[in-house]
Design a protein around this motif. Structure first.
Motif, PDB file in Angstrom:
ATOM      1  N   PHE A  65     -60.522   2.926 -74.895  1.00 40.01           N
ATOM      2  CA  PHE A  65     -61.628   1.787 -74.851  1.00 40.01           C
ATOM      3  C   PHE A  65     -61.792   1.115 -73.652  1.00 40.01           C
ATOM      4  O   PHE A  65     -60.607   0.865 -73.548  1.00 40.01           O
ATOM      5  CB  PHE A  65     -61.908   1.005 -76.534  1.00 40.01           C
ATOM      6  CG  PHE A  65     -62.725   2.205 -77.845  1.00 40.01           C
ATOM      7  CD1 PHE A  65     -64.345   1.337 -77.384  1.00 40.01           C
ATOM      8  CD2 PHE A  65     -61.875   2.514 -78.173  1.00 40.01           C
ATOM      9  CE1 PHE A  65     -64.445   2.286 -78.593  1.00 40.01           C
ATOM     10  CE2 PHE A  65     -62.300   3.337 -79.881  1.00 40.01           C
ATOM     11  CZ  PHE A  65     -63.837   2.682 -79.286  1.00 40.01           C
ATOM     12  N   ASP A  66     -63.145   0.893 -73.133  1.00 38.12           N
ATOM     13  CA  ASP A  66     -62.984  -0.225 -71.841  1.00 38.12           C
ATOM     14  C   ASP A  66     -64.018  -1.008 -72.264  1.00 38.12           C
ATOM     15  O   ASP A  66     -65.456  -1.248 -72.339  1.00 38.12           O
ATOM     16  CB  ASP A  66     -63.244   0.444 -70.823  1.00 38.12           C
ATOM     17  CG  ASP A  66     -63.378  -0.312 -69.547  1.00 38.12           C
ATOM     18  OD1 ASP A  66     -62.822  -1.507 -68.964  1.00 38.12           O
ATOM     19  OD2 ASP A  66     -63.430   0.580 -68.273  1.00 38.12           O
ATOM     20  N   LEU A  67     -64.011  -2.315 -72.619  1.00 36.74           N
ATOM     21  CA  LEU A  67     -65.052  -3.225 -72.624  1.00 36.74           C
ATOM     22  C   LEU A  67     -65.058  -4.607 -72.385  1.00 36.74           C
ATOM     23  O   LEU A  67     -64.081  -4.905 -71.753  1.00 36.74           O
ATOM     24  CB  LEU A  67     -64.777  -4.054 -74.403  1.00 36.74           C
ATOM     25  CG  LEU A  67     -64.694  -2.791 -75.278  1.00 36.74           C
ATOM     26  CD1 LEU A  67     -64.332  -3.511 -76.906  1.00 36.74           C
ATOM     27  CD2 LEU A  67     -65.805  -2.023 -76.050  1.00 36.74           C
ATOM     28  N   ALA A  68     -65.802  -4.874 -72.224  1.00 35.68           N
ATOM     29  CA  ALA A  68     -66.148  -6.063 -71.313  1.00 35.68           C
ATOM     30  C   ALA A  68     -67.009  -7.602 -71.796  1.00 35.68           C
ATOM     31  O   ALA A  68     -68.226  -7.192 -72.512  1.00 35.68           O
ATOM     32  CB  ALA A  68     -67.268  -6.188 -70.177  1.00 35.68           C
ATOM     33  N   LEU A  69     -66.363  -8.503 -72.285  1.00 33.63           N
ATOM     34  CA  LEU A  69     -67.081  -9.598 -72.840  1.00 33.63           C
ATOM     35  C   LEU A  69     -67.735 -10.427 -71.788  1.00 33.63           C
ATOM     36  O   LEU A  69     -67.139 -10.944 -70.702  1.00 33.63           O
ATOM     37  CB  LEU A  69     -65.740 -10.537 -73.941  1.00 33.63           C
ATOM     38  CG  LEU A  69     -66.406 -12.085 -74.502  1.00 33.63           C
ATOM     39  CD1 LEU A  69     -67.260 -11.689 -75.254  1.00 33.63           C
ATOM     40  CD2 LEU A  69     -65.253 -12.712 -74.588  1.00 33.63           C
ATOM     41  N   ARG A  72     -73.093 -14.781 -70.227  1.00 38.10           N
ATOM     42  CA  ARG A  72     -74.524 -14.748 -69.785  1.00 38.10           C
ATOM     43  C   ARG A  72     -74.712 -13.636 -68.504  1.00 38.10           C
ATOM     44  O   ARG A  72     -74.966 -14.313 -67.384  1.00 38.10           O
ATOM     45  CB  ARG A  72     -74.745 -16.051 -68.450  1.00 38.10           C
ATOM     46  CG  ARG A  72     -74.678 -17.250 -69.717  1.00 38.10           C
ATOM     47  CD  ARG A  72     -74.744 -18.915 -68.547  1.00 38.10           C
ATOM     48  NE  ARG A  72     -75.054 -19.731 -69.336  1.00 38.10           N
ATOM     49  CZ  ARG A  72     -74.511 -20.569 -69.713  1.00 38.10           C
ATOM     50  NH1 ARG A  72     -72.510 -20.520 -68.786  1.00 38.10           N
ATOM     51  NH2 ARG A  72     -73.216 -21.347 -71.118  1.00 38.10           N
ATOM     52  N   GLY A  73     -74.443 -12.795 -68.501  1.00 35.42           N
ATOM     53  CA  GLY A  73     -73.764 -11.500 -68.152  1.00 35.42           C
ATOM     54  C   GLY A  73     -72.741 -11.247 -66.491  1.00 35.42           C
ATOM     55  O   GLY A  73     -72.905 -10.470 -66.345  1.00 35.42           O
ATOM     56  N   GLN A  74     -72.302 -12.519 -67.131  1.00 37.10           N
ATOM     57  CA  GLN A  74     -70.506 -12.262 -65.601  1.00 37.10           C
ATOM     58  C   GLN A  74     -69.769 -12.121 -67.484  1.00 37.10           C
ATOM     59  O   GLN A  74     -69.161 -12.763 -67.659  1.00 37.10           O
ATOM     60  CB  GLN A  74     -70.896 -13.631 -65.258  1.00 37.10           C
ATOM     61  CG  GLN A  74     -71.635 -14.165 -64.695  1.00 37.10           C
ATOM     62  CD  GLN A  74     -71.571 -13.252 -63.795  1.00 37.10           C
ATOM     63  OE1 GLN A  74     -71.486 -12.776 -62.954  1.00 37.10           O
ATOM     64  NE2 GLN A  74     -73.028 -12.539 -63.014  1.00 37.10           N
ATOM     65  N   PRO A  75     -68.790 -11.352 -66.629  1.00 37.61           N
ATOM     66  CA  PRO A  75     -67.309 -11.076 -67.581  1.00 37.61           C
ATOM     67  C   PRO A  75     -66.876 -12.209 -67.737  1.00 37.61           C
ATOM     68  O   PRO A  75     -66.788 -12.582 -66.701  1.00 37.61           O
ATOM     69  CB  PRO A  75     -66.952  -9.277 -66.239  1.00 37.61           C
ATOM     70  CG  PRO A  75     -68.360  -8.661 -65.872  1.00 37.61           C
ATOM     71  CD  PRO A  75     -69.295 -10.432 -65.768  1.00 37.61           C
ATOM     72  N   VAL A  76     -66.458 -12.223 -68.391  1.00 39.02           N
ATOM     73  CA  VAL A  76     -65.309 -13.664 -68.932  1.00 39.02           C
ATOM     74  C   VAL A  76     -63.804 -12.736 -68.732  1.00 39.02           C
ATOM     75  O   VAL A  76     -62.234 -13.013 -68.814  1.00 39.02           O
ATOM     76  CB  VAL A  76     -65.726 -14.579 -69.939  1.00 39.02           C
ATOM     77  CG1 VAL A  76     -66.566 -14.757 -68.971  1.00 39.02           C
ATOM     78  CG2 VAL A  76     -65.930 -13.850 -70.968  1.00 39.02           C
ATOM     79  N   LEU A  77     -64.388 -11.516 -69.972  1.00 43.08           N
ATOM     80  CA  LEU A  77     -62.369 -10.529 -70.480  1.00 43.08           C
ATOM     81  C   LEU A  77     -63.106  -9.821 -70.595  1.00 43.08           C
ATOM     82  O   LEU A  77     -64.161  -8.667 -70.630  1.00 43.08           O
ATOM     83  CB  LEU A  77     -62.215 -11.482 -71.730  1.00 43.08           C
ATOM     84  CG  LEU A  77     -61.155 -12.737 -72.175  1.00 43.08           C
ATOM     85  CD1 LEU A  77     -61.251 -13.149 -73.617  1.00 43.08           C
ATOM     86  CD2 LEU A  77     -60.388 -12.652 -71.419  1.00 43.08           C
ATOM     87  N   LEU A  78     -61.721  -8.536 -69.784  1.00 40.33           N
ATOM     88  CA  LEU A  78     -62.048  -7.096 -70.192  1.00 40.33           C
ATOM     89  C   LEU A  78     -60.696  -6.782 -71.140  1.00 40.33           C
ATOM     90  O   LEU A  78     -59.565  -7.397 -71.578  1.00 40.33           O
ATOM     91  CB  LEU A  78     -61.629  -6.164 -68.485  1.00 40.33           C
ATOM     92  CG  LEU A  78     -62.130  -6.674 -67.449  1.00 40.33           C
ATOM     93  CD1 LEU A  78     -61.621  -6.256 -66.051  1.00 40.33           C
ATOM     94  CD2 LEU A  78     -64.039  -5.909 -67.481  1.00 40.33           C
ATOM     95  N   ILE A  79     -61.638  -5.457 -71.680  1.00 38.63           N
ATOM     96  CA  ILE A  79     -60.275  -6.000 -73.293  1.00 38.63           C
ATOM     97  C   ILE A  79     -60.761  -4.732 -73.201  1.00 38.63           C
ATOM     98  O   ILE A  79     -61.343  -3.166 -73.378  1.00 38.63           O
ATOM     99  CB  ILE A  79     -60.849  -5.729 -74.466  1.00 38.63           C
ATOM    100  CG1 ILE A  79     -61.227  -7.657 -74.172  1.00 38.63           C
ATOM    101  CG2 ILE A  79     -60.853  -5.380 -75.615  1.00 38.63           C
ATOM    102  CD1 ILE A  79     -62.569  -7.494 -75.616  1.00 38.63           C
TER     103      ILE A  79
END
Length: 189
Positions: A65-69, A72-79
């Motif tokens: 899995f490669d997720l982005a939190l 407002r459309g800007q990634p703040v954390l990658l999981i």
């Protein structure tokens, strides 16, 4: 600080029979305690036919899995979680490691620093209630609620948020809620 201004997060994903059984992409909407949308969680990149096929089976939780939190459309954390059962890695959008989350069984989730040293357990800094069925805008959603202790410091705050928004990935179910031998029937609210 990740998602500043709120210590209560309502994490919702669409819920229905077909979505529950056949979903292959991970996607959540995140709201604050007042129900205002503040972020989204979605998969980055292409799944490919083999991973898509595995995601529709009980092997979903063992896929990568490669997720982005994103706020407002800007990634703040990658999981990210690799294949199998490794800890879920959390980083900033620039690649700076925040730490990782490791499922330790029986509902315990360790929050680890970048070196792999335990900072605390998720339940020591928050309360987390997974799996209630609710309605939002006329559609059914599965609702998880994270209540962080006010003043939770970084990186623990970001790791707790990552654990909650990627709960199904961290716990090893992935997108297939029937994995693990039992149905993941949420509680009704």
């Amino acid at each position: 600080m990740t998602l500043p201004g709120t210590d209560t997060l309502i994490i919702e994903q669409p819920w229905g029979v077909l979505r529950h059984l056949l979903a292959t992409r991970y996607r959540n909407d995140v709201h604050n305690g007042h129900g205002v949308p503040i972020a989204t969680v979605s998969e980055r990149g292409f799944l490919g036919p083999l991973r898509k096929l595995l995601r529709a089976t009980a092997f979903s939780g063992r896929t990568r899995f490669d997720l982005a939190l994103a706020e407002r459309g800007q990634p703040v954390l990658l999981i990210r979680k690799g294949a199998g059962k490794p800890p879920t890695q959390v980083s900033r959008p620039d690649g700076t490691p925040v730490g990782s989350v490791r499922h330790e069984g029986h509902g315990a989730y360790a929050l680890l620093d970048p070196a792999g040293q335990r900072l605390c357990l998720l339940h020591e800094v928050s309360s987390f209630s997974p799996g209630a069925i609710a309605k939002r805008d006329g559609r059914r959603v599965r609702r998880d609620v994270l209540n962080l202790r006010p003043g939770t410091p970084e990186p623990v705050r970001s790791l707790a948020i990552a654990a909650a928004v990627a709960y199904d990935v961290v716990r090893g179910a992935g997108t297939n809620h029937t994995s693990g031998g039992t149905f993941d029937f949420p509680t009704l609210t």
